[in-house]
Write a protein that holds these residues in place. Structure first.
Motif, PDB file in Angstrom:
ATOM      1  N   SER A 136       0.849  -1.192   0.000  1.00  0.00           N
ATOM      2  CA  SER A 136       0.000   0.000   0.000  1.00  0.00           C
ATOM      3  C   SER A 136       0.881   1.237   0.000  1.00  0.00           C
ATOM      4  CB  SER A 136      -0.914   0.009   1.229  1.00  0.00           C
ATOM      5  OG  SER A 136      -1.896  -1.000   1.123  1.00  0.00           O
ATOM      6  N   ASN A 137       1.986   1.153   0.703  1.00  0.00           N
ATOM      7  CA  ASN A 137       3.027   2.177   0.659  1.00  0.00           C
ATOM      8  C   ASN A 137       4.199   1.604  -0.119  1.00  0.00           C
ATOM      9  OD1 ASN A 137       5.030   4.060   1.028  1.00  0.00           O
ATOM     10  ND2 ASN A 137       4.954   4.033   3.259  1.00  0.00           N
ATOM     11  N   PRO A 138       4.456   2.084  -1.350  1.00  0.00           N
ATOM     12  CA  PRO A 138       5.525   1.499  -2.163  1.00  0.00           C
ATOM     13  C   PRO A 138       6.917   1.674  -1.564  1.00  0.00           C
ATOM     14  CG  PRO A 138       4.687   3.506  -3.177  1.00  0.00           C
ATOM     15  CD  PRO A 138       3.761   3.187  -2.031  1.00  0.00           C
ATOM     16  N   GLU A 139       7.040   2.499  -0.533  1.00  0.00           N
ATOM     17  CA  GLU A 139       8.329   2.684   0.136  1.00  0.00           C
ATOM     18  C   GLU A 139       8.628   1.544   1.107  1.00  0.00           C
ATOM     19  OE1 GLU A 139       8.196   6.479   1.995  1.00  0.00           O
ATOM     20  OE2 GLU A 139       7.796   7.574   0.137  1.00  0.00           O
ATOM     21  N   GLU A 140       7.673   0.667   1.327  1.00  0.00           N
ATOM     22  CA  GLU A 140       7.861  -0.426   2.277  1.00  0.00           C
ATOM     23  C   GLU A 140       8.476  -1.636   1.572  1.00  0.00           C
ATOM     24  OE1 GLU A 140       7.174  -2.231   6.265  1.00  0.00           O
ATOM     25  OE2 GLU A 140       7.956  -0.427   5.345  1.00  0.00           O
TER      26      GLU A 140
END
Length: 457
Positions: free
Chosen positions: A65-69
């Motif tokens: 959901s958060n592409p930074e994860e």
């Protein structure tokens, strides 16, 4: 016979706990002994009298959901938190998992990057996507997830009722389970509009704009749909005991429905939202203390099937901690790294939940609800997955040390009794209580029961 690995400790078996040992070859449990010093081994992991649970499963995680994860940080948190298998939701950014091509791309990425085992959910587009249900099931989806609430018409849509009914018929044929984020879109959006127009935007307004009826009214519709279609239904993140009353009533009518709650709904109430603001914002919201008490009663009376984290990695820029409008911040809490020890302390050490029941809630039941082959028990023929907890070790949650990229939790500074000292995935020690030993790629994809390869065996 000599075993490649022997694990010793207080084994939590399906119906009893014993001081024993387990013999493992090629990542599979070959023998379970209810005494010790019987098995010969090449390698020994002796956990003395610490609890050795079957590898714990988190069936509700949002990696992308958060592409930074991503899978590396998420699965690192899982390993440290004692989770040997997690099942990732399909609402990836920017593109949700609504077709086989995206599903297969995600499988490849997960197998290259995850430190522990992972299964994948699938979903459909808002309209016209039901033709992908059978191909996604055959490709290995663990289950399907839809929503009655629209966060985004493309990535997280509200599926119309006619599409839901059509999908239920098709999913029933696959034998997989269909889960729902069940909140009443019209009630919530109408209240939020009214609240914002009158500048009622404090943290508590998040709960007040999503009253219990916004959950229960959505759930009862889905239960009735499941009654007529005979689909296997699952309701995620139940936040109020009234919802469970409805679910268990329909169970008595023969509906195949299961339910989960999440660790924040058991351990926090709306006062945490008032104290920590958006750091404690999730959907559905934290409830009044009497609702939390009711959830506990339902749990102790075996009316909840499993507990999950609903982990999502929202950091400061998404949570907007400095803004004074709760409706502008992202909903969701991280939890993979802290859920297991927190629940162990509150359920087993402080509550009336036995270690055997804890293992069912956190391992066996998720495996059985979602037909996850080879997981959920310490038994011969099962994967050698173990979660080891020392009940006497005390530690403190420090959000800046969390392995997720979202260094935020309302549990920051909480002293916890009970620490994960071993996470073993198919006979491999992924975490030893002090450091992560696993490398990306240790984790393997767990395929759903409708996968073509599974069917052909």
């Amino acid at each position: 016979m000599k075993y490649e690995l022997v694990v010793r400790g207080k084994l939590i078996l399906e119906d009893e706990e014993v001081i024993g040992e387990v013999g493992i070859n090629k990542g599979i449990i070959v023998r379970v002994c209810k005494t010790q010093n019987v098995l010969e081994y090449d390698l020994l992991q002796d956990y003395d009298e610490s609890y050795v649970f079957p590898g714990l499963i988190d069936a509700h995680v949002h990696v992308n959901s958060n592409p930074e994860e991503g899978f590396v940080s998420t699965s690192s948190a899982a390993a440290v938190g004692g989770v040997t298998t997690y099942v990732d939701m399909p609402y990836d950014f920017p593109d949700p998992i609504t077709n086989v091509e995206r599903f297969q791309q995600k499988v490849e990425k997960a197998e290259n990057e995850s430190l522990v085992d992972v299964g994948l959910w699938a979903t459909i587009t808002k309209t016209g996507g039901t033709d992908q249900i059978k191909p996604l099931a055959e490709s290995g989806a663990i289950a399907f997830k839809f929503s009655t609430l629209e966060s985004d018409p493309y990535r997280f849509p509200r599926i119309p009722d006619d599409e839901i009914l059509k999908a239920m018929e098709l999913i029933r044929e696959t034998g997989l389970r269909l889960a729902f984020h069940a909140e009443n879109d019209e009630i919530i959006k109408g209240l939020i509009t009214n609240f914002e127009s009158s500048n009622k935007v404090s943290p508590r307004a998040h709960m007040e704009s999503r009253p219990p009826v916004s959950e229960s009214s959505a759930v009862i519709k889905l239960l009735e749909f499941a009654y007529w279609t005979n689909v296997k239904l699952h309701i995620v993140h139940v936040s109020h005991p009234r919802t469970l009353d409805l679910i268990n009533s329909f169970k008595n009518d023969g509906v195949n429905v299961t339910a989960e709650t999440c660790y924040p709904y058991l351990l926090l109430n709306v006062s945490a939202l008032e104290e920590y603001g958006s750091k404690a914002k999730n959907n559905p919201p934290l409830r009044e203390p009497n609702a939390v008490h009711g959830l506990w009663n339902q749990l102790l009376n075996h009316k909840i099937d499993l507990i999950t984290s609903d982990h999502v990695a929202w950091g400061r820029k998404h949570k907007k901690l400095e803004e004074n409008n709760i409706f502008r911040s992202a909903p969701g809490l991280s939890g993979l790294e802290i859920m297991v020890p927190l629940l162990f302390e509150h359920l087993v050490l402080k509550g009336n939940v036995s270690p055997i029941r804890f293992a069912k809630l956190m391992s066996q039941n998720p495996a059985e609800v979602f037909s996850i082959h080879g997981k959920g028990k310490i038994a011969e023929g099962y994967d050698a997955d173990f979660t080891v907890i020392d009940p006497n070790k005390t530690w403190t949650i420090e959000e800046e040390k969390l392995h997720t990229n979202a260094k935020l939790t309302p549990f920051h500074g909480t002293e916890v009794k009970g620490k994960v000292i071993g996470t073993i995935v198919r006979g491999n020690v992924a975490y030893n209580g002090e450091e992560i030993l696993a490398e990306p790629g240790l984790g393997k994809i767990v395929k759903g029961s409708a996968n073509k390869e599974s069917i052909s065996k």
